[in-house]
Enzyme design. Structure first.
Site, PDB file in Angstrom:
ATOM      1  N   SER A  11       0.859  -1.189   0.000  1.00  0.00           N
ATOM      2  CA  SER A  11       0.000   0.000   0.000  1.00  0.00           C
ATOM      3  C   SER A  11       0.893   1.236   0.000  1.00  0.00           C
ATOM      4  CB  SER A  11      -0.935  -0.029   1.215  1.00  0.00           C
ATOM      5  OG  SER A  11      -1.822   1.065   1.194  1.00  0.00           O
ATOM      6  N   HIS A  38      -2.805  -0.866  -3.174  1.00  0.00           N
ATOM      7  CA  HIS A  38      -3.998  -0.046  -2.971  1.00  0.00           C
ATOM      8  C   HIS A  38      -3.966   1.166  -3.887  1.00  0.00           C
ATOM      9  CE1 HIS A  38      -4.469  -1.742   1.374  1.00  0.00           C
ATOM     10  NE2 HIS A  38      -4.851  -2.592   0.443  1.00  0.00           N
ATOM     11  N   ASP A 130      -4.410  -4.658   5.941  1.00  0.00           N
ATOM     12  CA  ASP A 130      -4.832  -5.486   4.815  1.00  0.00           C
ATOM     13  C   ASP A 130      -3.715  -6.457   4.469  1.00  0.00           C
ATOM     14  OD1 ASP A 130      -6.433  -6.429   2.757  1.00  0.00           O
ATOM     15  OD2 ASP A 130      -5.751  -4.931   1.320  1.00  0.00           O
TER      16      ASP A 130
END
Length: 339
Positions: A11, A38, A130
Site C-alpha cells: 500500500s 492499494h 490489509d
C-alpha cells in the site's frame, strides 16, 4: 511442483518498493507473480509501464479473465479485485474489503485456496492491516509467508500486523527480498501434511457494516479478527476503525454545514420579519435567538474539528493550520455543503 505462485501485497510506499523488488527478479523466474497495491478508482494506470522499465519479466495489468503464464507479472486493476484461480487470473468487481478495491486479502485468499502449498505470500510496506488475514490463510494451506522488515518499510503497519498475527517464515529487508524469492520459487514443494488449521470462530456479537449498513459478523483466525457482512464487505479491525473515523468526520462536516445554513436562514427570516409591513406571527427576536444558538453550535463543532485536526496532523502550528484550512476548503467545495 515448485512454488510457482507468488502474491505480493502493498500500500503506502509501495511503488518504490515494487520497483526495487521487480528489478531483482530474473527473466527466467519459474513462477508467476501477482501484485495488488492499494489504488483509488481513478488511478491513471501507469504502474505497469513504470515497473516494466526495470523488471526483466513482462508486466501487465490482469485481464478480466485470462490464462496464467509462468514468468509474468500481473497487476491488479484499479477498482477491481485480482482473483487467482486454477490456471486463470480474474479481475472482478466485488465488494470492497478493508475499505478498498483492489484489496490484498482477496488475492491472497483465492491463491491459497486454489494453489495451496505452492503459494508464496509477500507483505510489503503499507498502513493498517490489509493482507494479514489472507497471509494467515496462505499459511493454513501450507504456503510460505514473507514480510518486509518493519524497520526497513516506509510505512510499517502492514508488516507489523502480519508478523503479530501470522507465524511468518521470513522477515527480510527489501534489498534481500528478490534473492530470497528466487531461491524459494526454485525449491520443490514439501510433501508432508499440511499444518492443522485453526478453527474459524463466529462470535455472537453483531456490528454494522461501514460499507452498506448491514449486519457484520466477527470471525477469528490466527488470533486475528476480521468482520464480514452479508454482501461481502470485509474489514480487519484497523480498517474498520479507520472507516468509522472517516464516517464520523464526514458527519461532523455535514453537521457544521447544516448549522451554518440554519444560522443564515434564521438571520434572513429575522430581517424579513422586520421589513414586513403587515407584521408576522413570529417576532424577529425569535429568529435572532435561533440564529445565535445555531452559530454557537457551529462554533463548537468547528472547534471539535480543529481539535481533531491537531490530533491527526501533529506538528508545527503553521503546518497544522495549513492542513486544517485545506480540509475546510475541500469540504466547502463539495456540492452538498453549499447553501
Amino acid at each position: 511442483m515448485n512454488h510457482d505462485i507468488v502474491v505480493v501485497g502493498t500500500s503506502a510506499g509501495g511503488v518504490n518498493a515494487l520497483q526495487t523488488l521487480c528489478s531483482g527478479l530474473p527473466k527466467d523466474l519459474p513462477s508467476s507473480v501477482f501484485i495488488t497495491i492499494h489504488t483509488g478508482p481513478d488511478a491513471p494506470g501507469y504502474l505497469a509501464e513504470i515497473l516494466a522499465r526495470m523488471c526483466p519479466l513482462p508486466v501487465v495489468y490482469a485481464g478480466l479473465r485470462e490464462e496464467i503464464q509462468t514468468g509474468k507479472v500481473y497487476l491488479a486493476r484499479s477498482n477491481l479485485h485480482l482473483i487467482v484461480k486454477r490456471g486463470q487470473v480474474i479481475s472482478r468487481f466485488l465488494a470492497k474489503e478493508n475499505g478498498t478495491r483492489p484489496a490484498i486479502d482477496p488475492m491472497f485468499r483465492s491463491a491459497a485456496q486454489s494453489y495451496g502449498r505452492r503459494v508464496i505470500g509477500v507483505v510489503l510496506t503499507g498502513n493498517l492491516d490489509d493482507g494479514t488475514a489472507g497471509l494467515g490463510i496462505i499459511k493454513d494451506e501450507g504456503g510460505i509467508a514473507i514480510v518486509q522488515d518493519p524497520n526497513d518499510a516506509v510505512f510499517n503497519s502492514m508488516p507489523l500486523n502480519a508478523i503479530k498475527f501470522v507465524k511468518v517464515d521470513h522477515v527480510v529487508p527489501l534489498s534481500d527480498m528478490a534473492p530470497l524469492l528466487v531461491d524459494l520459487v526454485r525449491r520443490e514443494v514439501k510433501s508432508e501434511g499440511l499444518p492443522e488449521s485453526p478453527v474459524t470462530e463466529q462470535s455472537e456479537r453483531l456490528f454494522t457494516c461501514p460499507g452498506c449498513g448491514g449486519p457484520m459478523h466477527e470471525y477469528l483466525n490466527h488470533n486475528a479478527l476480521w468482520y464480514k457482512c452479508q454482501v461481502g464487505h470485509r474489514f480487519t479491525p484497523e480498517a474498520m476503525m479507520e472507516k468509522q473515523n472517516d464516517d464520523i468526520e464526514e458527519r461532523m462536516w455535514n453537521l457544521l454545514a447544516l448549522l451554518r445554513q440554519k444560522a443564515e436562514l434564521n438571520r434572513t427570516m429575522a430581517s424579513d420579519a422586520r421589513c414586513s409591513r403587515e407584521g408576522t406571527p413570529v417576532h424577529p427576536d425569535y429568529f435572532e435567538t435561533q440564529a445565535r444558538e445555531a452559530q454557537k453550535a457551529a462554533a463548537t463543532m468547528e472547534a471539535l474539528l480543529e481539535e481533531r485536526g491537531q490530533t491527526l496532523f501533529p506538528g508545527p502550528p503553521e503546518k497544522t493550520a495549513s492542513k486544517l484550512e485545506e480540509m475546510r476548503r475541500e469540504r466547502n467545495e463539495r456540492p452538498e455543503s453549499r447553501a
